[in-house]
Design a protein around this motif. Sequence first.
Motif, PDB file in Angstrom:
ATOM      1  N   TYR A   1      -7.939  -1.870  -0.370  1.00 21.07           N
ATOM      2  CA  TYR A   1      -7.114  -2.316   0.674  1.00 21.07           C
ATOM      3  C   TYR A   1      -8.304  -2.639   1.763  1.00 21.07           C
ATOM      4  CZ  TYR A   1      -2.745  -2.822  -1.361  1.00 21.07           C
ATOM      5  OH  TYR A   1      -1.607  -3.506  -2.328  1.00 21.07           O
ATOM      6  N   GLU A   2      -9.076  -1.536   1.952  1.00 23.30           N
ATOM      7  CA  GLU A   2     -10.161  -1.695   2.983  1.00 23.30           C
ATOM      8  C   GLU A   2     -11.052  -2.793   2.832  1.00 23.30           C
ATOM      9  OE1 GLU A   2     -12.252   1.974   3.227  1.00 23.30           O
ATOM     10  OE2 GLU A   2     -10.420   2.937   3.932  1.00 23.30           O
TER      11      GLU A   2
ATOM     12  N   LEU B   1       1.116  -1.244   0.045  1.00 24.85           N
ATOM     13  CA  LEU B   1      -0.038   0.043   0.047  1.00 24.85           C
ATOM     14  C   LEU B   1       0.851   1.192  -0.093  1.00 24.85           C
ATOM     15  CD1 LEU B   1      -2.712   1.300   0.050  1.00 24.85           C
ATOM     16  CD2 LEU B   1      -2.794   1.136   2.510  1.00 24.85           C
TER      17      LEU B   1
ATOM     18  N   SER C   1      -7.323   3.105  -1.748  1.00 26.15           N
ATOM     19  CA  SER C   1      -7.376   2.881  -0.437  1.00 26.15           C
ATOM     20  C   SER C   1      -8.733   2.036  -0.219  1.00 26.15           C
ATOM     21  CB  SER C   1      -7.797   4.267   0.213  1.00 26.15           C
ATOM     22  OG  SER C   1      -6.701   4.849   0.092  1.00 26.15           O
ATOM     23  N   ARG C   2      -9.708   2.020  -1.136  1.00 29.57           N
ATOM     24  CA  ARG C   2     -10.913   1.422  -0.903  1.00 29.57           C
ATOM     25  C   ARG C   2     -10.696  -0.085  -1.095  1.00 29.57           C
ATOM     26  NH1 ARG C   2     -15.497   5.006  -3.851  1.00 29.57           N
ATOM     27  NH2 ARG C   2     -15.608   6.481  -2.079  1.00 29.57           N
TER      28      ARG C   2
ATOM     29  N   GLN D   1      -6.411   7.200  -5.903  1.00 27.26           N
ATOM     30  CA  GLN D   1      -5.828   6.980  -4.653  1.00 27.26           C
ATOM     31  C   GLN D   1      -6.831   6.653  -3.614  1.00 27.26           C
ATOM     32  OE1 GLN D   1      -4.043  10.676  -2.645  1.00 27.26           O
ATOM     33  NE2 GLN D   1      -3.189   9.501  -0.989  1.00 27.26           N
TER      34      GLN D   1
ATOM     35  N   LEU E   1       0.923   4.293  -2.787  1.00 25.10           N
ATOM     36  CA  LEU E   1       0.401   5.444  -2.383  1.00 25.10           C
ATOM     37  C   LEU E   1       1.618   6.505  -2.604  1.00 25.10           C
ATOM     38  CD1 LEU E   1      -1.707   4.648   0.598  1.00 25.10           C
ATOM     39  CD2 LEU E   1      -2.384   5.246  -1.957  1.00 25.10           C
TER      40      LEU E   1
END
Length: 110
Positions: free
Chosen positions: A79-80, A49, A76-77, A72, A53
Amino acid sequence: MDYRKSKAPSNTISRDMSRMWEETGNIYETVAIIGKRSNQISAEMKHDLDKKLQEFASYNDNLEEVFENREQIEISRYYEKLPKATLIATKEYEDGDIYWKNPAKKDLSE
């Protein structure tokens, strides 16, 4: 094992604890094995991650320029939505994909 291709559930499920410690003979040793593997997976996920990023990092100190980067946010979504490292490690343990060795226990055949 690639954590992105894991078939681990993304939510908590009930498990038969008596099956979890059959191989080790000790539930605490099993938890320690899963915990160590979970830390490895978590570190790998964090590294990936951070690497992704880093492409979006801005080295300007101008606080007035605040903007949202769509790519970006999507990263992030993604990996969430991945299963947590503990769930992935538990699934790997159940499938027999984790190798461990306890140096305190010596082989009786020696």
